[in-house]
Every structure is written in structure tokens, then in C-alpha cells.
Enzyme design. Structure first.
Site, PDB file in Angstrom:
ATOM      1  N   GLU A  84       0.895  -1.170   0.000  1.00 34.09           N
ATOM      2  CA  GLU A  84       0.000   0.000   0.000  1.00 34.09           C
ATOM      3  C   GLU A  84       0.925   1.209   0.000  1.00 34.09           C
ATOM      4  OE1 GLU A  84      -1.485   3.066   1.116  1.00 34.09           O
ATOM      5  OE2 GLU A  84      -2.211   2.224   3.019  1.00 34.09           O
ATOM      6  N   GLU A 119       3.658  13.581  -4.365  1.00 35.01           N
ATOM      7  CA  GLU A 119       2.813  13.709  -3.180  1.00 35.01           C
ATOM      8  C   GLU A 119       3.447  14.733  -2.220  1.00 35.01           C
ATOM      9  OE1 GLU A 119       2.792   9.913  -1.269  1.00 35.01           O
ATOM     10  OE2 GLU A 119       0.716  10.098  -0.634  1.00 35.01           O
TER      11      GLU A 119
HETATM   12  C1  SIN Z   1      -6.706   5.574   5.470  1.00 36.74           C
HETATM   13  O1  SIN Z   1      -6.886   4.391   5.755  1.00 36.74           O
HETATM   14  O2  SIN Z   1      -7.650   6.331   5.376  1.00 36.74           O
HETATM   15  C2  SIN Z   1      -5.344   6.179   5.190  1.00 36.74           C
HETATM   16  C3  SIN Z   1      -4.290   5.177   5.068  1.00 36.74           C
HETATM   17  C4  SIN Z   1      -2.930   5.740   4.744  1.00 36.74           C
HETATM   18  O3  SIN Z   1      -2.682   6.926   4.721  1.00 36.74           O
HETATM   19  O4  SIN Z   1      -2.039   4.905   4.527  1.00 36.74           O
END
Ligand code: SIN
Length: 533
Positions: free
Chosen positions: A298, A430
């Protein structure tokens, strides 16, 4: 790219996973001397603050070297406490503990695993205030947001306690006469869970919940900037009766690259789940390839947020404010490029800036604070670089744009910039901070091409009231998650994950557990004999 040397690796790990720069260590305590004493929170249960130790094989342990690293309040620079400086060798002990616990834990029934997760959930809820205090203390987010994060974190234990007893296989009609085909789902084994500082509770539980529901045992690498929330979760695991060795929590700062590499290369670890930057994700993937580990990644965002002329402008403003400034812009699903169609651009910009002007920035424990500090000095430097880059290339800062040294070294004004163009740094990278850049656009095709020009694709958002456009654009955006007429998409029930260089795998939801199981096919032959008489 040739093998990365220690120093290179260490620089790479400095993004979301990483440790405070030496510069920051020099500057923060100066600010601390002014603010520190007033902000150490009082925990209802002080034994939840675990300093000097981390959790391996059911015990609180130190690093073999006896070394520790310091953790500081990002708002004041005050010392919170120290955690063990684990090395790769220390981490191997945690991997061995998880491996020893696996044969027994994997045989637990779904209902048994559900009860353990439910007890852990109940304890998280009972201790929500203390966990939220730890989050605010080490991460900086306002206390109300920290409470929200604890609820979000707990919900993953609740959700996966409900999934654990429903890990069904299939009965498949075979094409070979006389055969019967069954599938069962089995835990993948020992998992390395590498977690970031921006959600010190929720990103831990979003991985732990499905791992345990599947029957895996784990080593959690806690974030160097914010290990204490995770360690409090470890204490609650202990109280919930999670068997020893099933969950292990390791801490490190300077050895972060080494500990990450140990988890990614150790032959006993069958899976690594990582939340963090794309750069570190690539490195872990490379390290994990000789042992062909299962991976979930992720990674970085850079989310487009599009407002069409036909949108409800007030709703779009509210959505953009929520998405852009959640956790002071430090989530990987925060809006990063806000594209506004020319017909409503000026109205949107004025209303948006008006909302942002109302923020109250300060220490997360102070009454009425809506936005806290950034995590460290490197974050401030990046935000500042993006603002100055936009300014130099002709954009206009209509709100903020400066550091807030009177509050502390890690504070930056919530900032709104108009006249953004695609050659500016914020378009391609980002920002991970409280800066909103508004890009004007003319056509639907143009903006979707701009949105999709990023190499990453985690979340994307748009506001429109035209149903045909909603369908077209939602389907065309190259992202893993789309928010339509909303700026907040995070929900335990929703699959969370990206496409392109934002990684792969889904967390939360009915799919989250799939990342922690192997499907085994069992073919039964000789099943076509006549009934015996
Ligand atoms: C989220 O779950 O809303 C954010 C997750 C993240 O910033 O990795």
C-alpha cells in the site's frame, strides 16, 4: 540498479517508514524547552506506555545490544521515551517465535480466533482514550482525530473477528470423470507487517486483523517515529490472551533498513505487508524476490480531486477540505492535485480558502485545535519546497505559505495556492502536508488525462451531479479507489488499495483476508464407483 549500499538504503527508508534526521534531533529540543512540560498526557492506565522494551514471544524484551532510540513529541520536540534499537539479529528471534507459534495457532478454529480478536477489540475500545492520547503524543494529530483513528483501528479487529469463522472453501464440479474437487483456505504462515507513522494504530490493526483471522503469526515492525501506540496494542494483545509468539512487535530507528531487509529476505517469513512509500515498496519487493514471498503493497498516493462545473460547489469545497487536510495532509489518500473546471474556479477558490482560514493549528491536546504539526523536519522541508516551487513558477499563494516557528519547528500554515500548472512539483509528487494547489482545467477529457498522468494510482475523487459523467469518469480514473461527491472513502467495509505504482493487494473488507491465505486444491479420485450392494 545494482545492490543498494547501507547508506543508500538508509536514505530510501527515510520516507514514511523512516527516522528523524539528525538536523531534527538538533532543532526539536530547543522548541521543547518552551512547551514540553505542559503536554505530557496523563494515561488512565500508565502501564500502557511501554518504554525501553518491545514485545517478542509473549515477553517484554530489550535489544541484545541494550541500545535504545528516543521518540519525541512532534509538536514540542519533548522526549516521550525510548524504545529498543532492534537489529536484524534481534528481529530473527521474533521471526523464530512467530514460527514456533504457527503450528498450534493455525489449527485454531475460526470461532476460537474470532473470540481472541473480539477480546482484543473490546480492550481497544475500553482503552480508547489512552490509545488516542498516545497517538496524539507521538504523531501530533488532534485528540479528536486520534479518537477517530482508535475507532477505525478497533473496527478492523471487530470486522475480522466476524470474518474468521467464515473462511469458506469451494466444492467444484470436476471435468475429470470420477474426480471430486474441493478447496480449503490455509494461512500463509509467518508474516512481516511493516507499518507507517501516520496511523500508528489503524495501519497496524488493518494488517493484524486479517492475518490472525486467517491463522497466521506475525512480526510487526512498528514505525520509528511512533512506536508507543503499537506497543500499547501489544500489551492489550497480551491481556486478551493472544498466545505467546503469535504477535511480536519490534522497534527500531537507525536499523530500520536492516530490520525491513530481514523481514523481506528471511526464508521463514512467507508474506510481507507494507504500507509506506513507493520507493521503499520497490526495494522490499526486490529483496523479497529470491524467496518469492507473497506481498501486499500500500504505497504512495498523489490523488487527483476533480471539481466539475456541474458540481454542488459547497459540497465540493467541504469534500476537498476534508480530503486535503485530513491529518494535516499526511495520509496517502489525501487530495494532492485539486483540479477545478474554469466556470467555477474563482468561486471554488474563494470558498475553499474561506474554510481553510478557520482552521486552528496547534498542539493536538489543546482545546479546539483542528490541525496539528507535521511529523518531522523533513516533512516541513518538502512542504516548503513545493510551495516555493509553485510560487517561483507563477502560482499565487492566497492563504498561508509559511512555517509557524512560534508554534514549533514542525508546524506549517494551512496553505491554498491558485494558478497551479502541470510543470510544478506538486503536480507530479505527493506533498504529504497541508498545502492545497488548485489547478484550472477546461474539458473532461483533459482532466482525466491529467489525473491519469501520474505513475501512481491509489485514490481519486470527483464532484459532479451528472450521472452519465459520474459513471464515465469513475470508470476512467486509473486508481484503486474513487470517491464520488465525497472526500472521505476510508471504511473498514471497503477494499483499500491501489493500482500502478501505488501497489497491489487490498486491505479491510471481505477481500482483506484473501491476502493471508493460500487456496489448497484437494482432488479426490475414484469417486465414480457404483453403489456397493
Ligand atoms: C486511510 O486508511 O484512510 C489512510 C491510510 C494511509 O494513509 O495509509
Amino acid at each position: 540498479m545494482g545492490p543498494l549500499r547501507g547508506a543508500q538504503r538508509s536514505v530510501i527508508f527515510h520516507s514514511r517508514l523512516a527516522f528523524r534526521s539528525s538536523f531534527q534531533r538538533m532543532t526539536l529540543p530547543l522548541v521543547a524547552s518552551r512547551l514540553a512540560s505542559s503536554v505530557a498526557p496523563k494515561l488512565k492506565d500508565p502501564s500502557l506506555l511501554k518504554t525501553g522494551v518491545c514485545y517478542v514471544d509473549g515477553e517484554w524484551v530489550k535489544a541484545a545490544s541494550g541500545k535504545t532510540f528516543n521518540v519525541y513529541d512532534p509538536a514540542t520536540g519533548a522526549l516521550i521515551g525510548a524504545s529498543p534499537e532492534f537489529t536484524g539479529k534481534d528481529t530473527e528471534k521474533a521471526i523464530s517465535a512467530a514460527a514456533a507459534a504457527f503450528p498450534s495457532f493455525r489449527t485454531k478454529t475460526g470461532r476460537e480466533k474470532a473470540k481472541l480478536l473480539r477480546r482484543w477489540y473490546d480492550l481497544v475500545v475500553e482503552n480508547a482514550d489512552d490509545l488516542a492520547k498516545l497517538i496524539t503524543w507521538e504523531n501530533g494529530k488532534p485528540f479528536a482525530d486520534a479518537k477517530g483513528e482508535v475507532n477505525y483501528a478497533a473496527s478492523f479487529f471487530e470486522w475480522f473477528s466476524e470474518e474468521a469463522p467464515r473462511l469458506y472453501g469451494d466444492s467444484i464440479p470436476a471435468t475429470v470423470p470420477g474426480n471430486r474437487v474441493l478447496t480449503i483456505k490455509q494461512p500463509v504462515g509467518v508474516c512481516g507487517l511493516i507499518t507507517p507513522w501516520n496511523f500508528p494504530a489503524a495501519m497496524v490493526t488493518r494488517k493484524l486483523g486479517p492475518a490472525l483471522a486467517a491463522g497466521c503469526t506475525v512480526v510487526v515492525k512498528t514505525p520509528g517515529e511512533a512506536p508507543f501506540t503499537a506497543l500499547a496494542l501489544a500489551e492489550l494483545a497480551h491481556r486478551a490472551g493472544i498466545p505467546k509468539g503469535v504477535v511480536n512487535f519490534v522497534t527500531t530507528l537507525e536499523h530500520t533498513p536492516e530490520v525491513g531487509e530481514t523481514l523481506a529476505t528471511h526464508p521463514t517469513v512467507r508474506k510481507v505487508s507494507f504500507t509506506g512509500s513507493t520507493v521503499v515498496g520497490r526495494l522490499l519487493m526486490k529483496q523479497a524476490s529470491p524467496t518469492l514471498k507473497i506481498l501486499s503493497m500500500e504505497l504512495g498516493g498523489n490523488a487527483p480531486f476533480i471539481v466539475f462545473d456541474d458540481a454542488n460547489v459547497d459540497a465540493a469545497v467541504a469534500g476537498a477540505v476534508a480530503s486535503k487536510f485530513r491529518s494535516s495532509g499526511q495520509t496517502c489518500v489525501c487530495a494532492n492535485r485539486i483540479y477545478v473546471q474554469k466556470g467555477i474556479y474563482d468561486e471554488f477558490a474563494a470558498k475553499f480558502a474561506e474554510q481553510v482560514k478557520r482552521f486552528k493549528v496547534g498542539h493536538g491536546f489543546d482545546e479546539g485545535i483542528t490541525h496539528g504539526p507535521l511529523i518531522h523536519n523533513r516533512a516541513i522541508s518538502k512542504v516548503e519546497a513545493h510551495v516555493r516551487d509553485a510560487e517561483q513558477k507563477g502560482a499565487k499563494i492566497i492563504l498561508g505559505g509559511q512555517k509557524l516557528p512560534d508554534l514549533g519547528a514542525n508546524f506549517f500554515q494551512p496553505t491554498v495556492i491558485t494558478g497551479m500548472t502541470k510543470d510544478m512539483a506538486m503536480a507530479g509528487e505527493e506533498t504529504f502536508g497541508p498545502v492545497a494547489g488548485l489547478f484550472p482545467f477546461t474539458t473532461e477529457k483533459e482532466v482525466v488525462d491529467l489525473a491519469n498522468s501520474a505513475e501512481v494510482g491509489l485514490a481519486g475523487y470527483f464532484f459532479s451531479q451528472d450521472l452519465e459523467r459520474i459513471t464515465r469518469v469513475a470508470e476512467a480514473l486509473e486508481v484503486g479507489m474513487v470517491g464520488v461527491n465525497t472526500g472521505i472513502i476510508s471504511d473498514t467495509a471497503s477494499p483499500f488499495g491501489g493500482v500502478k505504482q501505488s501497489g497491489f493487494g487490498r486491505e479491510g473488507s471481505k477481500y482483506g483476508i484473501d491476502e493471508y491465505v493460500n487456496i489448497k486444491t484437494i482432488t479426490l479420485g475414484g469417486m465414480n464407483k457404483p453403489l456397493q450392494s
